[in-house]
Design a protein around this motif. Structure first.
Motif, PDB file in Angstrom:
ATOM      1  N   HIS A 138       0.867  -1.184   0.000  1.00 45.47           N
ATOM      2  CA  HIS A 138       0.000   0.000   0.000  1.00 45.47           C
ATOM      3  C   HIS A 138       0.895   1.222   0.000  1.00 45.47           C
ATOM      4  N   SER A 139       0.343   2.381  -0.336  1.00 48.09           N
ATOM      5  CA  SER A 139       1.182   3.568  -0.554  1.00 48.09           C
ATOM      6  C   SER A 139       1.109   4.616   0.553  1.00 48.09           C
ATOM      7  N   ASP A 140       0.103   4.546   1.432  1.00 47.96           N
ATOM      8  CA  ASP A 140      -0.177   5.570   2.450  1.00 47.96           C
ATOM      9  C   ASP A 140      -0.718   6.861   1.849  1.00 47.96           C
ATOM     10  N   LEU A 141      -0.891   6.911   0.531  1.00 49.76           N
ATOM     11  CA  LEU A 141      -1.389   8.133  -0.097  1.00 49.76           C
ATOM     12  C   LEU A 141      -2.829   8.395   0.329  1.00 49.76           C
ATOM     13  N   GLY A 142      -3.118   9.647   0.590  1.00 54.27           N
ATOM     14  CA  GLY A 142      -4.464  10.015   1.019  1.00 54.27           C
ATOM     15  C   GLY A 142      -4.385  11.047   2.124  1.00 54.27           C
ATOM     16  N   VAL A 143      -4.702  10.636   3.344  1.00 55.11           N
ATOM     17  CA  VAL A 143      -4.732  11.590   4.453  1.00 55.11           C
ATOM     18  C   VAL A 143      -3.412  11.644   5.223  1.00 55.11           C
ATOM     19  N   LYS A 144      -2.421  10.866   4.808  1.00 56.96           N
ATOM     20  CA  LYS A 144      -1.122  10.899   5.475  1.00 56.96           C
ATOM     21  C   LYS A 144      -0.152  11.763   4.679  1.00 56.96           C
ATOM     22  N   SER A 145       0.483  12.722   5.367  1.00 55.64           N
ATOM     23  CA  SER A 145       1.430  13.621   4.712  1.00 55.64           C
ATOM     24  C   SER A 145       2.882  13.250   4.969  1.00 55.64           C
ATOM     25  N   PHE A 178      16.231  -3.615   9.377  1.00 57.75           N
ATOM     26  CA  PHE A 178      15.537  -3.567  10.665  1.00 57.75           C
ATOM     27  C   PHE A 178      16.595  -3.616  11.762  1.00 57.75           C
ATOM     28  N   ALA A 179      16.708  -2.528  12.492  1.00 55.62           N
ATOM     29  CA  ALA A 179      17.656  -2.447  13.601  1.00 55.62           C
ATOM     30  C   ALA A 179      17.016  -1.620  14.697  1.00 55.62           C
ATOM     31  N   PRO A 180      17.300  -1.938  15.960  1.00 56.37           N
ATOM     32  CA  PRO A 180      16.684  -1.169  17.041  1.00 56.37           C
ATOM     33  C   PRO A 180      17.041   0.303  16.969  1.00 56.37           C
ATOM     34  N   ASN A 181      15.995   1.156  17.064  1.00 53.58           N
ATOM     35  CA  ASN A 181      16.144   2.603  17.065  1.00 53.58           C
ATOM     36  C   ASN A 181      16.518   3.160  15.694  1.00 53.58           C
ATOM     37  N   ALA A 182      16.294   2.373  14.655  1.00 51.44           N
ATOM     38  CA  ALA A 182      16.464   2.833  13.273  1.00 51.44           C
ATOM     39  C   ALA A 182      15.093   3.075  12.673  1.00 51.44           C
ATOM     40  N   ALA A 183      15.054   3.728  11.515  1.00 53.32           N
ATOM     41  CA  ALA A 183      13.762   4.065  10.927  1.00 53.32           C
ATOM     42  C   ALA A 183      13.843   4.147   9.420  1.00 53.32           C
ATOM     43  N   MET A 184      12.697   3.944   8.788  1.00 51.37           N
ATOM     44  CA  MET A 184      12.507   4.217   7.367  1.00 51.37           C
ATOM     45  C   MET A 184      11.497   5.352   7.253  1.00 51.37           C
ATOM     46  N   ILE A 185      11.793   6.305   6.376  1.00 53.58           N
ATOM     47  CA  ILE A 185      10.946   7.485   6.184  1.00 53.58           C
ATOM     48  C   ILE A 185      10.604   7.639   4.712  1.00 53.58           C
ATOM     49  N   PHE A 186       9.390   8.063   4.425  1.00 56.05           N
ATOM     50  CA  PHE A 186       9.024   8.472   3.070  1.00 56.05           C
ATOM     51  C   PHE A 186       7.820   9.415   3.147  1.00 56.05           C
ATOM     52  N   VAL A 187       7.633  10.167   2.079  1.00 55.98           N
ATOM     53  CA  VAL A 187       6.474  11.040   1.943  1.00 55.98           C
ATOM     54  C   VAL A 187       5.486  10.335   1.026  1.00 55.98           C
ATOM     55  N   PRO A 188       4.303   9.983   1.522  1.00 59.16           N
ATOM     56  CA  PRO A 188       3.355   9.214   0.717  1.00 59.16           C
ATOM     57  C   PRO A 188       3.054   9.847  -0.640  1.00 59.16           C
ATOM     58  N   ALA A 189       3.116   9.009  -1.667  1.00 58.16           N
ATOM     59  CA  ALA A 189       2.794   9.401  -3.037  1.00 58.16           C
ATOM     60  C   ALA A 189       2.141   8.201  -3.704  1.00 58.16           C
ATOM     61  N   ASP A 190       1.797   8.342  -4.977  1.00 55.30           N
ATOM     62  CA  ASP A 190       1.081   7.245  -5.635  1.00 55.30           C
ATOM     63  C   ASP A 190       1.966   6.051  -5.964  1.00 55.30           C
ATOM     64  N   ASP A 191       3.284   6.160  -5.680  1.00 55.88           N
ATOM     65  CA  ASP A 191       4.184   5.049  -5.978  1.00 55.88           C
ATOM     66  C   ASP A 191       4.932   4.527  -4.751  1.00 55.88           C
ATOM     67  N   THR A 192       4.580   4.993  -3.556  1.00 55.84           N
ATOM     68  CA  THR A 192       5.343   4.630  -2.363  1.00 55.84           C
ATOM     69  C   THR A 192       4.824   3.323  -1.743  1.00 55.84           C
ATOM     70  N   PHE A 193       4.845   2.263  -2.539  1.00 55.79           N
ATOM     71  CA  PHE A 193       4.302   0.995  -2.065  1.00 55.79           C
ATOM     72  C   PHE A 193       5.260   0.307  -1.083  1.00 55.79           C
ATOM     73  N   HIS A 194       4.697  -0.112   0.019  1.00 48.30           N
ATOM     74  CA  HIS A 194       5.451  -0.804   1.063  1.00 48.30           C
ATOM     75  C   HIS A 194       4.501  -1.769   1.753  1.00 48.30           C
ATOM     76  N   GLY A 195       5.062  -2.716   2.483  1.00 50.63           N
ATOM     77  CA  GLY A 195       4.235  -3.698   3.169  1.00 50.63           C
ATOM     78  C   GLY A 195       5.112  -4.618   3.990  1.00 50.63           C
ATOM     79  N   PHE A 196       4.616  -5.818   4.237  1.00 50.15           N
ATOM     80  CA  PHE A 196       5.390  -6.800   5.000  1.00 50.15           C
ATOM     81  C   PHE A 196       5.059  -8.192   4.476  1.00 50.15           C
ATOM     82  N   GLU A 197       6.046  -8.789   3.804  1.00 56.87           N
ATOM     83  CA  GLU A 197       5.885 -10.155   3.311  1.00 56.87           C
ATOM     84  C   GLU A 197       5.836 -11.114   4.505  1.00 56.87           C
TER      85      GLU A 197
END
Length: 232
Positions: A138-145, A178-197
């Motif tokens: 899913h992309s998070d596009l919509g109400v998430k900035s 995936f590491a403790p206290n690490a993060a992934m960041i992105f700004v939602p757009a129509d191509d920002t697909f992410h998930g969890f296999e």
């Protein structure tokens, strides 16, 4: 019930909102950017270590999947947030929320990641994923900035439990570290697909999902400061 778990926490957060602001600002300055398949960043050392440990050890029970997964909203009744109730009960929750509401952080996010946060609201979810969990692309596009996925778990077996990244055709192309206290960041757009296999999860995969959402967000009770929009 709330009072009985609250007393398990210290009387005050070990690190203040000011400490969290400094740590997160430094992690942004040292972050790594990738533009494939879309712009996203990996940060490390996002929180002071004592804050990270206090958040990791919050006494929220991991919810049962009840044999159903694929979308987080399938388990809305058991999801936990850094909301008004939990800010009052746990000093570390209040400190993290105050830091990400602070104009220094919101201005830094807006400038660094080129997103408009004006009029948005802070929403922080405490996610606890157990074996059997998976999440469709899913992309998070919509109400998430803005989306920040801050990983908490310090179990060595979780090193392969990062967020899965997909291209515009929803083809799997990679996975965030995936590491403790690490993060992934992105700004939602129509191509920002992410998930969890779906893959084995030993214990509980813990993370914070930090979003700034627009005024169209209906579940106001999830917000950290429902009466205080960001003033960019």
């Amino acid at each position: 019930m709330r009072d009985s778990v609250a007393v398990q926490q210290s009387d005050a957060a070990k690190s203040t909102a000011e400490d969290i602001i400094r740590a997160f600002s430094q992690s942004v300055a040292n972050g790594d950017r990738s533009d494939q398949p879309y712009a996203h960043w990996v940060l490390r050392g996002c929180l002071p270590e004592d804050t990270h440990q206090d958040v990791l050890n919050l006494p929220f029970p991991a919810p049962s999947l009840e044999g159903v997964s694929g979308k987080r909203e399938l388990h809305n009744k058991t999801r936990k947030y850094f909301d008004a109730e939990n800010k009052e009960a746990f000093p570390v929750v209040a400190a993290v929320a105050e830091a990400f509401q602070d104009k220094r952080i919101t201005d830094l996010i807006a400038k660094t990641f080129e997103t408009n946060l004006d009029g948005t609201y802070l929403r922080i979810e405490y996610a606890q994923d157990t074996d059997g969990f998976w999440l469709e692309p899913h992309s998070d596009l919509g109400v998430k900035s803005f989306t920040l996925l801050l990983y908490l778990s310090d179990d060595e077996s979780h090193e392969n439990l990062g967020t899965d990244i997909y291209d515009g055709d929803k083809k799997h192309v990679g996975r965030s570290p995936f590491a403790p206290n690490a993060a992934m960041i992105f700004v939602p757009a129509d191509d920002t697909f992410h998930g969890f296999e779906r893959r084995p999860i030993k214990g509980v995969r813990k993370s914070l999902i930090i979003n700034y959402v627009t005024d169209e967000w209906r579940a106001r009770e999830q917000l950290a400061f429902p009466e205080a929009p960001i003033n960019a």
